[in-house]
Scaffold this active site. Structure first.
Site, mmCIF file in Angstrom:
data_model
loop_
_atom_site.group_PDB
_atom_site.id
_atom_site.type_symbol
_atom_site.label_atom_id
_atom_site.label_comp_id
_atom_site.label_asym_id
_atom_site.label_seq_id
_atom_site.Cartn_x
_atom_site.Cartn_y
_atom_site.Cartn_z
ATOM 1 N N HIS A 59 0.824 -1.206 0.000
ATOM 2 C CA HIS A 59 0.000 0.000 0.000
ATOM 3 C C HIS A 59 0.859 1.258 0.000
ATOM 4 O O HIS A 59 2.061 1.198 0.235
ATOM 5 C CB HIS A 59 -1.013 0.007 1.153
ATOM 6 N N HIS A 61 0.801 5.528 1.146
ATOM 7 C CA HIS A 61 0.201 6.688 1.808
ATOM 8 C C HIS A 61 0.834 7.918 1.186
ATOM 9 O O HIS A 61 2.045 7.929 0.925
ATOM 10 C CB HIS A 61 0.469 6.687 3.313
ATOM 11 N N TYR A 168 11.804 3.815 0.600
ATOM 12 C CA TYR A 168 10.735 4.276 -0.289
ATOM 13 C C TYR A 168 9.863 5.324 0.404
ATOM 14 O O TYR A 168 8.644 5.167 0.509
ATOM 15 C CB TYR A 168 9.886 3.093 -0.757
#
Length: 193
Positions: A59, A61, A168
């Site tokens: 996922h 954000h 990342y």
């Protein structure tokens, strides 16, 4: 059919959570270059400011600020998802028909159970969850909380002990700019995201 209500404030900042269809996988970090390309191409076509972002294995954000007069984050996320899915599909087709790929020549492909008849009908590649979650940033404190939530998320999930150790994350950009200390640990940030 569901009627999703989204905030549509032009030029505003938003926090997003965007998930793969199959939680627990690692496709986003394994194919990080494809995700970066999809993101860059979309940003060039439909500019916005990416205030903070973290990519985890399954996922993302992000905190974005849209240009004045523009509230169309949905098209931008749709473009990022579509570009990434097409890049992934060049190595293996998504869906019921695996193709030979990779260096070992073995059949590869996605688990067909991830694609419901509805997804197949709509041409959904089965890589992403159809929807995403967004939150309209209310004020400077809310903004700061969500930026720090992005930075601290790899620690929260147990991937690293310090936010700076996760490769990342936009925290590296902010460290290089001198905005945040390399020792920022995310202790005490409070976010309901």
């Amino acid at each position: 059919m569901s009627n999703y209500r989204r905030a549509r404030v032009t030029g505003a900042s938003y926090f997003f959570s965007v998930n793969l269809a199959r939680r627990g996988g690692d496709l986003l970090v394994v194919r990080i270059d494809d995700l970066r390309s999809a993101f860059s191409a979309t940003m060039a076509q439909r500019p916005f400011v990416c205030d903070a972002m973290v990519v985890l294995p399954d996922h993302i954000h992000a905190v974005w600020t849209l240009p004045k007069g523009d509230a169309d984050f949905s098209t931008r996320w749709g473009a990022i998802k579509a570009r990434f899915t097409r890049a992934v599909k060049t190595d293996c087709r998504v869906g019921f028909y695996p193709t030979n790929g990779g260096n070992d020549g073995k059949a590869v492909g996605w688990n067909p159970t991830l694609r419901s008849p509805s997804k197949i009908r709509k041409g959904d590649g089965g890589v992403w969850q159809r929807r995403f979650w967004e939150h309209l940033i209310r004020d400077e404190r809310d903004y700061r909380n969500h930026v720090e939530y992005c930075w601290g998320n790899p620690v929260k999930h147990g991937f690293v002990e310090r936010a700076v150790d996760w490769p990342y994350s936009s925290i590296h950009r902010e460290i290089a700019r001198g905005v945040v200390s390399p020792e920022w640990a995310g202790l005490g940030y409070k976010c309901t995201a």
